[in-house]
Write an enzyme that holds these catalytic residues in place. Structure first.
Site, short mmCIF file in Angstrom:
data_model
loop_
_atom_site.label_atom_id
_atom_site.label_comp_id
_atom_site.label_asym_id
_atom_site.label_seq_id
_atom_site.Cartn_x
_atom_site.Cartn_y
_atom_site.Cartn_z
N SER A 1 16.50 -51.89 15.72
CA SER A 1 15.32 -52.48 16.18
C SER A 1 14.69 -51.20 16.97
CB SER A 1 15.41 -53.48 16.99
OG SER A 1 14.39 -54.34 17.23
N ASP B 1 11.37 -59.55 7.80
CA ASP B 1 12.21 -59.23 9.02
C ASP B 1 11.13 -59.91 10.12
OD1 ASP B 1 12.55 -58.17 11.87
OD2 ASP B 1 14.18 -56.71 10.90
N HIS C 1 16.55 -60.43 11.11
CA HIS C 1 16.38 -58.96 11.87
C HIS C 1 17.45 -58.15 11.34
CE1 HIS C 1 14.64 -56.13 14.38
NE2 HIS C 1 15.35 -56.22 15.51
#
Length: 525
Positions: free
Chosen positions: A242, A466, A494
């Site tokens: 991320s 995602d 995710h």
């Protein structure tokens, strides 16, 4: 994770939790029952052999930092913990020092490890120490744990490192959960939120001992090179999720010749401005919400009926209802539309959490906010009225320094129109005044393409639906990087590595262990 900064005070971070949820969702049932973290006990000495620091080519004024010896101590029984020192301002070390906290999970396979694999769970603001301590098996696959010492660290401003400090728990509750006095979308509402954001920023500045201007991804990437060096590695081995992909890409930009094996999973596109980031995430969460709704409608316990469009419309009606008449919770908080949207977002990070969302929405329709607030508290890492970390504070500090506030009125209007068209359910509760317009310091970061010319192959992993880091961002980052290699996971949720897709896992494990990059464009169904 992230860079985003949606405008509402109710959702001050999304990619922030994008990374933290990576660690937390594996224990979601514990989070929902109110048990998530254990604290690191007092360290005890543990002599251990360490490789010599790598200080080759380092400027003289930085040598005292690069020549540090790490003093590891036992923590949590099977881990080693340590603290190293970094300059507060890498451009002027005379301004003072900060502490960086590290945790080590030793290679499980025996023998000499390949090196130290640094990890970052996202954020900005998520704790790398918490990721490794609580969820190392989930964060890093077994083949890699055999061959590497896995290193978690709290970046500057975060957790057990020199940290950003803003509010106590009561003030944070008021900031996150109090229902605005003024009607959503009015000038008075905007002024009210901006006043709240300004007070928050001023508290951060007053309570953080002068570190706010230096809480930047650029500085954090330089910290990471220091960690590499004092750990004794000539090149960086790194797994970033991320926001951690932005940190890793920034490292590659600054130190392309030190790139060893980098995996960037759930990628952020470093070239797009904050306004576009927020819109892209809203559209991503709308898409994930529709996927959830299609699945929910096949379940007899689903509180919605009809087509996906009809169910989404009914959800929109529910959000509008709690916006008009918030639902009281047993702890005194009220569930308005902002907090309900936070609960929805928290559950959409992983398909494994969709059942919790169904329960929460069913209960809210019956006037019970308790499960929704359990999801909200999981998102904020709040337990029994206490916040177990400073992710909200650190997220704001990083984003306001990394993302220039430079959108024109025309650009804002275009973004609002796109948001309304592409994310109609989420849009009414997504936008709001940008808190970084009243942050105490102007941004120093820039939004630009990162090429990292000269770097070894860098693997970028993207998941097709995602919600937090849209797939196109991974495509874009892999294309920008001169040595970028794209791996696609087809699916929901995710991030993509260590999520049960053997194609992705084998590609990443082989690359990290052997240095053999997968074929660019590998698509894992």
């Amino acid at each position: 994770m992230n860079p985003t900064r949606p405008g509402s005070t109710r959702r001050p971070r999304l990619i922030a939790r994008a990374g933290a949820v990576l660690a937390g969702l594996v224990v979601a049932s514990l989070a929902l029952s109110g048990c998530l973290y254990s604290m690191i006990p007092e360290n005890t000495p543990r002599p251990t052999a360490s490789k010599s620091p790598d200080s080759e080519g380092v400027d003289a004024d930085l040598l005292p930092y690069y020549e540090q010896t790490i003093d590891w101590s036992t923590c949590n029984g099977t881990f080693d913990c340590a603290t190293i020192t970094a300059p507060l301002d890498w451009s002027d070390p005379s301004k003072g020092d900060i502490d960086l906290a590290l945790i080590r999970h030793r290679a499980e396979g025996g023998g000499e490890p390949i090196g130290s694999l640094l990890t970052n769970p996202g954020g900005p603001g998520a704790s790398g120490i918490g990721l490794v301590r609580d969820s190392v098996d989930y964060a890093v696959g077994a083949p890699v744990r055999d061959k590497f010492d896995v290193i978690g660290f709290d970046p500057r401003g975060v957790g057990e490192s020199t940290a950003v400090t803003c509010y106590d728990a009561a003030d944070m509750d008021a900031y996150l959960f109090d229902i605005p006095a003024n009607k959503r979308g009015t000038d008075a509402w905007t002024d009210e939120l901006l006043a709240n954001h300004k007070a928050f920023g001023e508290a951060c500045d007053a309570n953080s001992d002068g570190i706010l201007p230096y809480i930047t991804t650029d500085n954090s990437a330089r910290d990471m090179d220091l960690m590499r060096a004092v750990l004794g590695d000539k090149e960086l081995y790194y797994l970033g999720y991320s926001y951690g992909t932005f940190l890793g890409a920034t490292y590659a930009k600054l130190f392309p010749d030190k790139v060893g094996r980098l995996v960037l999973d759930g990628a952020i596109d470093p070239s797009i401005p904050g306004l576009d980031v927020g819109v892209s995430q809203a559209v991503g969460f709308e898409s994930a919400l529709r996927a959830y709704m299609a699945d929910c409608l096949t379940d007899k316990d689903c509180p919605f009926r009809g087509t996906v469009d009809e169910a989404m419309a009914d959800l929109g009606t529910l959000l509008a209802s709690v916006d008009r008449s918030p639902i009281p919770n047993s702890d005194g908080r009220e569930l308005g539309a902002d907090s309900l949207m936070t609960a929805i977002v928290a559950a959409l990070y992983s398909q494994d959490s969709w059942g919790y969302l169904t329960q929460a929405l069913s209960d809210v329709l019956g006037g019970d906010a308790s499960v929704a607030f359990q999801l909200v508290d999981f998102y904020y890492n709040r337990q029994d009225g206490a916040y177990l970390d400073n992710q909200t504070e650190a997220f704001r500090a990083y984003n306001c320094m990394d993302y220039p506030v430079d959108a024109t009125d025309e650009q804002q209007a275009q973004a609002d129109a796109l948001l309304a068209a592409e994310a109609p359910t989420i849009a009414p509760y997504w936008d709001g005044p940008d808190p970084c317009t009243v942050w105490p310091y102007p941004a120093t970061g820039v939004r630009e393409r990162i090429t990292a010319d000269g770097a070894a192959p860098i693997v970028v992993v993207g998941t097709t639906n995602d919600p937090a880091t849209p797939y196109q961002w991974a495509v874009s980052l892999a294309d920008q990087l001169s040595s970028g290699v794209l791996v696609t996971r087809v699916g929901e949720g995710h991030t993509g590595y260590n999520k049960g897709n053997s194609c992705v896992d084998d590609a990443v494990n082989t690359y990290l262990i052997d240095g053999t990059a997968p074929e660019d464009g590998l698509r894992c169904e």
